[in-house]
Design a protein around this motif. Sequence first.
Motif, PDB file in Angstrom:
ATOM      1  N   LYS A  13       0.841  -1.197   0.000  1.00  0.00           N
ATOM      2  CA  LYS A  13       0.000   0.000   0.000  1.00  0.00           C
ATOM      3  C   LYS A  13       0.876   1.246   0.000  1.00  0.00           C
ATOM      4  O   LYS A  13       1.922   1.269   0.652  1.00  0.00           O
ATOM      5  CB  LYS A  13      -0.909   0.016   1.234  1.00  0.00           C
ATOM      6  N   GLU A  14       0.420   2.236  -0.740  1.00  0.00           N
ATOM      7  CA  GLU A  14       1.118   3.523  -0.746  1.00  0.00           C
ATOM      8  C   GLU A  14       0.873   4.226   0.586  1.00  0.00           C
ATOM      9  O   GLU A  14      -0.255   4.270   1.076  1.00  0.00           O
ATOM     10  CB  GLU A  14       0.605   4.402  -1.893  1.00  0.00           C
ATOM     11  N   SER A  15       1.958   4.739   1.173  1.00  0.00           N
ATOM     12  CA  SER A  15       1.841   5.389   2.477  1.00  0.00           C
ATOM     13  C   SER A  15       2.695   6.658   2.490  1.00  0.00           C
ATOM     14  O   SER A  15       3.683   6.768   1.760  1.00  0.00           O
ATOM     15  CB  SER A  15       2.312   4.420   3.572  1.00  0.00           C
ATOM     16  N   ILE A  16       2.302   7.602   3.327  1.00  0.00           N
ATOM     17  CA  ILE A  16       3.079   8.836   3.484  1.00  0.00           C
ATOM     18  C   ILE A  16       3.721   8.821   4.859  1.00  0.00           C
ATOM     19  O   ILE A  16       3.049   8.654   5.877  1.00  0.00           O
ATOM     20  CB  ILE A  16       2.191  10.086   3.320  1.00  0.00           C
ATOM     21  N   GLY A  17       5.050   8.942   4.876  1.00  0.00           N
ATOM     22  CA  GLY A  17       5.790   8.927   6.134  1.00  0.00           C
ATOM     23  C   GLY A  17       6.918   9.932   6.113  1.00  0.00           C
ATOM     24  O   GLY A  17       6.831  10.965   5.441  1.00  0.00           O
ATOM     25  N   GLU A  18       7.993   9.612   6.827  1.00  0.00           N
ATOM     26  CA  GLU A  18       9.155  10.509   6.879  1.00  0.00           C
ATOM     27  C   GLU A  18      10.392   9.767   6.399  1.00  0.00           C
ATOM     28  O   GLU A  18      10.523   8.564   6.590  1.00  0.00           O
ATOM     29  CB  GLU A  18       9.395  11.007   8.312  1.00  0.00           C
ATOM     30  N   LEU A  19      11.284  10.517   5.777  1.00  0.00           N
ATOM     31  CA  LEU A  19      12.595   9.991   5.386  1.00  0.00           C
ATOM     32  C   LEU A  19      13.628  10.695   6.275  1.00  0.00           C
ATOM     33  O   LEU A  19      13.741  11.920   6.272  1.00  0.00           O
ATOM     34  CB  LEU A  19      12.868  10.276   3.915  1.00  0.00           C
ATOM     35  N   TYR A  20      14.343   9.889   7.052  1.00  0.00           N
ATOM     36  CA  TYR A  20      15.285  10.433   8.035  1.00  0.00           C
ATOM     37  C   TYR A  20      16.712  10.369   7.495  1.00  0.00           C
ATOM     38  O   TYR A  20      17.136   9.325   6.977  1.00  0.00           O
ATOM     39  CB  TYR A  20      15.211   9.639   9.345  1.00  0.00           C
TER      40      TYR A  20
ATOM     41  N   ILE B 211      20.588  13.339  13.945  1.00  0.00           N
ATOM     42  CA  ILE B 211      19.574  13.582  12.907  1.00  0.00           C
ATOM     43  C   ILE B 211      19.965  14.828  12.128  1.00  0.00           C
ATOM     44  O   ILE B 211      20.025  15.928  12.675  1.00  0.00           O
ATOM     45  CB  ILE B 211      18.167  13.766  13.520  1.00  0.00           C
ATOM     46  N   GLU B 212      20.265  14.648  10.862  1.00  0.00           N
ATOM     47  CA  GLU B 212      20.668  15.794  10.036  1.00  0.00           C
ATOM     48  C   GLU B 212      19.451  16.471   9.404  1.00  0.00           C
ATOM     49  O   GLU B 212      19.384  17.689   9.298  1.00  0.00           O
ATOM     50  CB  GLU B 212      21.621  15.330   8.930  1.00  0.00           C
ATOM     51  N   ASN B 213      18.452  15.649   9.001  1.00  0.00           N
ATOM     52  CA  ASN B 213      17.284  16.224   8.331  1.00  0.00           C
ATOM     53  C   ASN B 213      16.134  15.213   8.380  1.00  0.00           C
ATOM     54  O   ASN B 213      16.359  13.997   8.435  1.00  0.00           O
ATOM     55  CB  ASN B 213      17.625  16.560   6.871  1.00  0.00           C
ATOM     56  N   ILE B 214      14.902  15.736   8.403  1.00  0.00           N
ATOM     57  CA  ILE B 214      13.713  14.872   8.312  1.00  0.00           C
ATOM     58  C   ILE B 214      12.854  15.393   7.166  1.00  0.00           C
ATOM     59  O   ILE B 214      12.396  16.534   7.188  1.00  0.00           O
ATOM     60  CB  ILE B 214      12.893  14.874   9.621  1.00  0.00           C
ATOM     61  N   GLU B 215      12.687  14.542   6.160  1.00  0.00           N
ATOM     62  CA  GLU B 215      11.849  14.912   5.011  1.00  0.00           C
ATOM     63  C   GLU B 215      10.448  14.365   5.246  1.00  0.00           C
ATOM     64  O   GLU B 215      10.232  13.151   5.288  1.00  0.00           O
ATOM     65  CB  GLU B 215      12.430  14.316   3.724  1.00  0.00           C
ATOM     66  N   GLU B 216       9.514  15.278   5.435  1.00  0.00           N
ATOM     67  CA  GLU B 216       8.141  14.850   5.691  1.00  0.00           C
ATOM     68  C   GLU B 216       7.397  14.617   4.375  1.00  0.00           C
ATOM     69  O   GLU B 216       7.871  14.958   3.301  1.00  0.00           O
ATOM     70  CB  GLU B 216       7.422  15.902   6.539  1.00  0.00           C
ATOM     71  N   ASN B 217       6.204  13.992   4.504  1.00  0.00           N
ATOM     72  CA  ASN B 217       5.369  13.672   3.331  1.00  0.00           C
ATOM     73  C   ASN B 217       6.128  12.842   2.298  1.00  0.00           C
ATOM     74  O   ASN B 217       6.012  13.056   1.089  1.00  0.00           O
ATOM     75  CB  ASN B 217       4.823  14.946   2.678  1.00  0.00           C
TER      76      ASN B 217
END
Length: 874
Positions: free
Chosen positions: A191-198, A330-336
């Motif tokens: 399933k397609e889901s929206i999360g975060e890329l850390y 944690i350098e960056n969190i890409e949301e959506n």
Amino acid sequence: MNIPIKYNPKSVERKIYRYWMNGNYFLSFPDKRTPYTIVMPPPNITGILHIGHILNNTIQDVLIRYARMNGYNPCWVPGTDHASIATETKIVHQLKKKGISKILIGRDKFLSHILEWSKKHRNIILNQLKKLGCSCDWNRLQFTMNENSSKSITKIFIDLYERGYIYRGYHVVNWDPEARTTISDEEVIYKESIGELYQIKYPIKGEKDFVSIATTRPETIFGDTAICFHPDDKRYSHLKGKYAIIPIINRIIPIIQDSYVDPNFGTGCLKITPAHDINDKNIADKYHLDIIDIFNEDATLNEKGLHYQGMDRFEVKKKIIKELDELGFIENIEENFHQRIGFSERTKSMVEQKLSLQWFLKMKEISIPAIKVVKNGEIKFHPSRFKKNYFQWMDRIRDWNISRQLWWGHRIPVYYYGNSPHDFVVAENLEEALKKVKLKIPNISYDKIWQDSDVLDTWFSSWILPISVFDGISNPHNHEMSYYYPTEDLVTGSDILFFWVARMIMAGLLFKKKKPFKNVYFTGIVRDSKNKKISKSLNNSPNPIDLIEKYGADSVRMGIMLRASAGKDFHFEDNFCLQGKNFSNKIWNAFRLIQSWKIVEENKELHEASKQAIEWFENRFYYVLEIFEKLFKEYKLDESLMILYKLICNDFCSLFLEIIKPVSGKCISKIEYSNTVKLFENVLKLLHPYMPFLSEEIWNLLRIRTKEEALIISSWPKKRSYNKNLLSSFERTTKIVSKIRHIRNKIHIPYKTSLILFSIGKKEEYHSVILKLANLSQIIYVKKPEKQRLLSFFLGTDRYFLSVDKKYYHRMDIVDIEKKIQYFHNLLSMIRKNLSNEKYVKYVSKDILLKEKKKESDTLKKIVYLKEILNKME
């Protein structure tokens, strides 16, 4: 004879099914006839049937009844499937609610709970199939956990192991944390889901610098054993041969290079977690990396997770992000961030990839013959487009993980006797195992040998079903196996093309050197109003028994089958069944009409109209039969039903019976009646596969029958030549009648009011039929009609005139004028809409604006003028 006014499907269907069962019409034994065999895709015992099952089994019943009437020896083998994961999960939940633990009560007691439950639910399913009208050979009822199935499964496991196809090995598998078992790739729903890329910073050993990796699963860093970048990625060439330190854990891991890494994803650096990603495992094997499994069976973290040990994976994710952030990693969190996540088809839990010691079946070699038989047309797919999916899957086929960490299922016939992974034997039972082990350790006793606790994948019992139902594994050369195998048609959903269809083809060719079936009919997926697949797990199917109780089984069957185009999805609606009910009532009313006629015993000559009607319908029937047969043999079952539907509604009920029926209060001759019944019986034969209950009931009420004369075993009508010119001429006749009826309706001329038709030209071939259907007093053939009030119409270039009373004649003009007034009102509305639009008025030229205003004025004048004429006429 007392014929009920209303058709009561509930009482009829109960009675007729009992009649079929008492007559033993479903039984099949090998004889001199050509066999026609279908093995039912066994429904899971985890609940009631849904609409998808109703569609599937109706199609099978249509095929089997058609074959029976065409002189084949039909054998439809019914059965149910034990459904290891779904069933065990359901029983575990049920026991848990009662405070009972599967582990505490032990294997034997747990299995006794399942056996009791499965017996109850098998009976529920079988009763549903009977209510639907399924003409299965119930003496051949199968269950994938019965004794014969178990023996067959054990035998093929041993055979495949001894031939080198089955092996035990460590692989990354799909793990269902709720069921606590492995599942196949095909049982994972993405399933397609929206999360975060850390983006997480990993310090470089011996330097103050760091390297960033991008991940959606920071909780899996405890299983990292390397960091990898693409060899051509110059951004990281300075890291070649260096090491990184995993945050929190402080474990040192190598930085390696591999072309698998996508430089454009995230930071271009990938963390390698071999125990929990199949692609990472491939890299680990290539570079001899460590493999660290961090999950327990329930997807909590094990001791490798340090202070997160015993904590659920989702909870760990929240806490470890916080900890990494506080430590500055944690350098960056890409949301959506869009990602695909796999879920277990059975339990809906999120699947983990996990390194595990499992049993596997090598598939590549045995897939080659299975590709060939579909490619060369020995096995045909309907529709054929599914061949592409089949070939794609077979080309990239992987070894089949056949072991499941469950108790409900066929237990793996492997016995262990030591601590080494190689200390085992494969045997039918403990006694045979002991004999084999004694060859290695002579003094070993029973209590030192134990059977593998795992069971085999449910599909491992299903893939030999066309063979095992005829005992073709344990007793390979028995008479029934030789007679009934290969089977004819398989009816199934495209969603199990890989689970089951492909594997059955492989099994048939591997064990019997023959294809298991000749044709595969793929049903479409039945969807709900929200476009979701109707399934047990989603609980979005109307209860089929409720539908049958409300509308009748025939109505449900017919309503669904009219939409059942091979391989085409459709949305189910209750009004499909209502259409079926209305159709049932129409046929019943036709039967009641025929039964109401008074028959004159002496054989009088046929009335001209009756004679023509009988000749026409007989020709029409054989014309339709030819098209019906063609469509049916192409597996276009919905189209064959539609042409039959039209034959009954339009040709038989609306035309034939209207022509043949006697004038009110008069009798019908015996010859007219017998011809009508004969033609009706032919129609019932075509109807029987689709609507078996109603057709059998009417068949038995039309005349007294012996057991050997039941409709279910009657002979299918043989094709005969028909007169195309006759059909064409009669079609012209119906068009004339239709034109006259249209005029009657248009100006409200009562049907009882007789009219005169003037025809310019040759005499109509079906003169008497036109007189009766159009209720004309006479048809006059003239070169030119007399000067009187006549309404004319054309059929092609031929012109006809109807003589009508003065009041009706004027009404025709009134209707035409009213239509013109309505047309001009609509036109006026459009003009005024434009003129009231400020933008339109502002931007169009003055000439156009003046023309529109003039058009408005002219239209108003026409309306006033026509209304004045109308007032005078009225």
